[in-house]
Design an enzyme around this catalytic site. Sequence first.
Site, PDB file in Angstrom:
ATOM      1  N   TYR A   1       0.834  -1.203   0.000  1.00  0.00           N
ATOM      2  CA  TYR A   1       0.000   0.000   0.000  1.00  0.00           C
ATOM      3  C   TYR A   1       0.868   1.252   0.000  1.00  0.00           C
ATOM      4  CZ  TYR A   1      -3.939   3.029   1.250  1.00  0.00           C
ATOM      5  OH  TYR A   1      -4.912   4.000   1.260  1.00  0.00           O
TER       6      TYR A   1
ATOM      7  N   LYS B   1       1.077   4.243  -2.835  1.00  0.00           N
ATOM      8  CA  LYS B   1       0.706   5.615  -2.524  1.00  0.00           C
ATOM      9  C   LYS B   1       1.900   6.568  -2.664  1.00  0.00           C
ATOM     10  CE  LYS B   1      -3.650   4.930  -1.856  1.00  0.00           C
ATOM     11  NZ  LYS B   1      -4.645   5.466  -2.818  1.00  0.00           N
TER      12      LYS B   1
END
Length: 254
Positions: free
Chosen positions: A159, A163
Site C-alpha cells: 500500500y 501511494k
Amino acid sequence: MGGQAGRDDGALAGRWALVTGASQGLGRGCALALADEGANVALMARNREKLEVLAGEIRDRGVEARVLVRDVSEIDAAAADIADLPHLDVLVNNAGTNAPQSFLDVDPETFDRVANLNLRAAFFVAQAAARRMVEQGRGSIVNMSSQAGHVGLKLRTVYCATKFAVEGMSKAMAVDLAGTGVRVNCVAPTFVRTEMTAAQLEQPEFRDYVDRNILLGRLAEVSEVAAAVVFLASDRAAMVTGTSLPVDGGWLAH
C-alpha cells in the site's frame, strides 16, 4: 463552464465531476460533497445498486448524476466511459484497495492486485480525464493518496509503495500539464472509518497504534477528507498544483 446543468450556487456550480470508487466510503462522501457545491457528478464503481442509491441522493440536491458501472482496472473501457461524458471539469481519482500483510508474507498475487488498482488504474484513469480537460483548457485532478504516501506504516509495504508512487505521479503530471489549465494534486488522509478499514480498527493493538500517532486524538471523518477534495477541485485552489494536502490529524508531524 456556462450553459451546463446544475445549481447556481456553490464553488463548483454547473461543473461536471467524475468520482471513481464512488459506491462507498471516501468516494461516496466526496461525491455528495461535490454535489453540495453545485457539481453534477458521474459515479464510477462496480456496484450498480449502491451507485443508483447515491445517484438519487445527488439528484435530490438539484444537480445531475450519471451512473457508470465499471471496474476502473478495465483501462480501455473506463477511458471510453470518460470520453463519453458530456463534460469533465474535475476528477476525484479515488478507487483503491489495501491488503494488510507483513512484508515477509506478501505474495505476488496480492502485490499485483493492489498495485493494479491503486497505481496502474489510477494512472490511466487520470490520463483519460486529462485528455478531456486539456481539450477544454481547464480542469482539476485530485488523486486520493494517503499518509502512507509520505511515511511507512505497519503491515502496509505494498500500500505504501503504491501511494508513494501516486504522490510522485501527481507531481510529474502537474509538471507535464502546467500551462494547459489542468491542475493536479493529492489528498492524503489518515485513517478514516470506512468499509475498508473497519475490521482492522476493531483490533485493539492496531487501534492503539493509530490513536498514538494521530495527534488530534481521533480518526478523520469522511466529510473532512471530502472538504479537502472540494477545495482542491475548486477555483479556491486556482494557484495550487503538484502538491499533497494531508488530512492526517498531525500523524506526519512527528
